[in-house]
Design an enzyme around this catalytic site. Structure first.
Site, mmCIF file in Angstrom:
data_model
loop_
_atom_site.group_PDB
_atom_site.id
_atom_site.type_symbol
_atom_site.label_atom_id
_atom_site.label_comp_id
_atom_site.label_asym_id
_atom_site.label_seq_id
_atom_site.Cartn_x
_atom_site.Cartn_y
_atom_site.Cartn_z
ATOM 1 N N ILE A 33 4.777 7.215 -0.538
ATOM 2 C CA ILE A 33 3.970 7.986 0.415
ATOM 3 C C ILE A 33 4.692 9.248 0.904
ATOM 4 O O ILE A 33 4.232 9.914 1.823
ATOM 5 C CB ILE A 33 3.521 7.128 1.618
ATOM 6 C CG1 ILE A 33 4.724 6.576 2.398
ATOM 7 C CG2 ILE A 33 2.624 5.987 1.149
ATOM 8 C CD1 ILE A 33 4.333 5.856 3.691
ATOM 9 N N GLY A 34 5.839 9.556 0.293
ATOM 10 C CA GLY A 34 6.484 10.830 0.587
ATOM 11 C C GLY A 34 7.554 10.810 1.650
ATOM 12 O O GLY A 34 7.825 11.831 2.284
ATOM 13 N N ASP A 69 4.818 9.181 -9.178
ATOM 14 C CA ASP A 69 4.688 7.766 -8.835
ATOM 15 C C ASP A 69 3.497 7.195 -9.589
ATOM 16 O O ASP A 69 2.549 7.922 -9.902
ATOM 17 C CB ASP A 69 4.496 7.569 -7.329
ATOM 18 C CG ASP A 69 4.889 6.170 -6.875
ATOM 19 O OD1 ASP A 69 5.937 6.023 -6.233
ATOM 20 O OD2 ASP A 69 4.152 5.206 -7.180
ATOM 21 N N ILE A 70 3.540 5.887 -9.837
ATOM 22 C CA ILE A 70 2.475 5.243 -10.607
ATOM 23 C C ILE A 70 1.468 4.529 -9.713
ATOM 24 O O ILE A 70 0.442 4.032 -10.186
ATOM 25 C CB ILE A 70 3.092 4.268 -11.637
ATOM 26 C CG1 ILE A 70 2.113 3.994 -12.778
ATOM 27 C CG2 ILE A 70 3.566 2.987 -10.971
ATOM 28 C CD1 ILE A 70 2.716 3.276 -13.962
ATOM 29 N N CYS A 122 12.861 -2.034 -5.819
ATOM 30 C CA CYS A 122 13.954 -2.845 -5.271
ATOM 31 C C CYS A 122 13.824 -4.326 -5.613
ATOM 32 O O CYS A 122 14.764 -5.095 -5.428
ATOM 33 C CB CYS A 122 14.014 -2.676 -3.754
ATOM 34 S SG CYS A 122 12.524 -3.269 -2.902
ATOM 35 N N GLN A 123 12.660 -4.757 -6.114
ATOM 36 C CA GLN A 123 12.428 -6.186 -6.331
ATOM 37 C C GLN A 123 13.481 -6.862 -7.209
ATOM 38 O O GLN A 123 13.817 -8.027 -6.953
ATOM 39 C CB GLN A 123 11.033 -6.417 -6.934
ATOM 40 C CG GLN A 123 9.886 -6.025 -6.023
ATOM 41 C CD GLN A 123 9.439 -4.592 -6.275
ATOM 42 O OE1 GLN A 123 10.211 -3.762 -6.749
ATOM 43 N NE2 GLN A 123 8.186 -4.294 -5.975
ATOM 44 N N ASN A 127 7.212 -0.557 1.511
ATOM 45 C CA ASN A 127 7.912 -0.042 0.326
ATOM 46 C C ASN A 127 8.515 1.335 0.551
ATOM 47 O O ASN A 127 9.057 1.929 -0.385
ATOM 48 C CB ASN A 127 6.944 0.028 -0.863
ATOM 49 C CG ASN A 127 6.628 -1.336 -1.434
ATOM 50 O OD1 ASN A 127 7.473 -2.223 -1.423
ATOM 51 N ND2 ASN A 127 5.412 -1.527 -1.911
ATOM 52 N N SER A 128 8.422 1.846 1.768
ATOM 53 C CA SER A 128 8.871 3.222 2.019
ATOM 54 C C SER A 128 10.305 3.264 2.548
ATOM 55 O O SER A 128 11.009 2.251 2.569
ATOM 56 C CB SER A 128 7.907 3.912 2.992
ATOM 57 O OG SER A 128 8.157 5.300 3.034
#
Length: 335
Positions: free
Chosen positions: A13-14, A34-35, A79-80, A319-320
């Protein structure tokens, strides 16, 4: 002052873009990649003038990057592979493939002079980290690794993360590098400099943010924040869906009132209606997406499009990155 040309990878999201803007450094994000379709929609809403590619990182070739004439890469790879929930599969997790692909690009892309990378704590113990650092050394980068938390920078939120900044072909770096990973102890600030939770609260929060009766049955494990709290737990993408380890909740009640309420509630079975009805008096609620944005140091004018659901907002925020920490590291990187 040199104006830098930036490639933002795994742009989400930047958050990295926001940090660059906050840093006051001269330069422009030339391309973001990004996908994730939903993340890209939010990115485009906030940065409509930035070229954004919706594709896998591995489809971005060295020739394509070279033509962009960028000298800086900012990135936050998946990161997973380095987490408990991701089963610590490390380099055997296919989600590392795109980052391993990128690492190999450092050799042909000798125009890249600056790199900033963020990942989860645990990355520093991984095989992928060793591959990354060895490639930086091979390509004559000076680098520094960090384990840092936003609370060290005045933000009332815990989000311990691994960071690496690297630069090459540059005159001597004023920053005094250390052989080891720079940890929190080097950056801890006076606790009184931490903002309070009340600084980020929205007014007139709707009742749909109240913790549900179902989750209140597990109220004993909720992490509760108050108006004058100077802390909150790390928010994950499962926030509001699970109560344990996904983020804090808020109440207008005082700590003393909460203590009394829980004392009374514990006289009932914690699965009973009486237990839930007692805890409900505290009006415990989840932080709104805008409040979480503030705790992650996004600027006040950053917004989610109206068509993005609350659940999607929390997943994207989980996730940011924390903008404040990245901003401070950018200032060190470009000293």
């Amino acid at each position: 002052m040199t104006s830098h040309r930036i490639l933002e990878l795994y742009s989400g999201i930047g958050g990295m873009h926001c940090a660059w803007n906050e840093s006051g450094l001269e330069g422009e994000v030339i391309l973001a990649v990004d996908i994730n379709n939903v993340a890209n929609e939010v990115y485009k809403y906030n940065f409509p003038n930035t070229t954004l590619l919706n594709r896998n990182i591995q489809s971005v070739t060295p020739d394509y990057i070279e033509k962009l004439n960028v000298n800086t890469i900012l990135m936050s790879p998946p990161c997973q592979p380095f987490t408990r929930n991701g089963k610590f599969l490390d380099e055997n997790d296919p989600r590392t493939n795109s980052f391993l692909y990128l690492i190999e690009l450092f050799v042909p892309l000798d125009n890249i002079e600056y790199i900033l990378m963020e990942n989860v704590k645990g990355f520093e113990c991984s095989t992928v980290r060793n591959i990354f650092i060895n490639k930086l050394k091979d390509c004559k980068f000076d680098y520094q690794e960090f384990l840092l938390c936003p609370s060290s920078f005045g933000v009332p939120n815990s989000r311990l993360r691994y960071y690496c900044i690297a630069r090459r072909n540059i005159s001597e770096w004023p920053f005094q590098r250390k052989e080891d990973i720079v940890s929190l102890s080097h950056y801890i600030i006076n606790n009184k400099s931490l903002k309070k939770i009340e600084d980020i609260l929205e007014l007139n929060v709707p009742e749909n943010y109240l913790v549900s009766d179902k989750l209140l049955k597990r109220a004993n494990i909720l992490d509760i924040c108050y108006k004058h709290s100077r802390r909150s737990c790390c928010f994950t993408k499962a926030y509001t869906h699970y109560v344990e380890g996904t983020g804090s909740v808020y109440t207008n009640a005082t700590p003393e009132e909460v203590e009394e309420c829980f004392k009374l509630a514990k006289t009932f079975d914690d699965k009973s209606n009486d237990f839930v009805d007692t805890i409900k008096q505290l009006k415990l609620r989840f932080f709104t997406p805008n409040e979480v944005l503030s705790l992650m140091s996004f600027s006040r004018n950053y917004k989610f499009p109206e068509n993005i659901t609350t659940k999607q907002c929390y997943r994207l925020l989980g996730n940011s990155v924390n903008v404040k920490v990245i901003t401070e590291l950018l200032k060190i990187l470009f000293e």
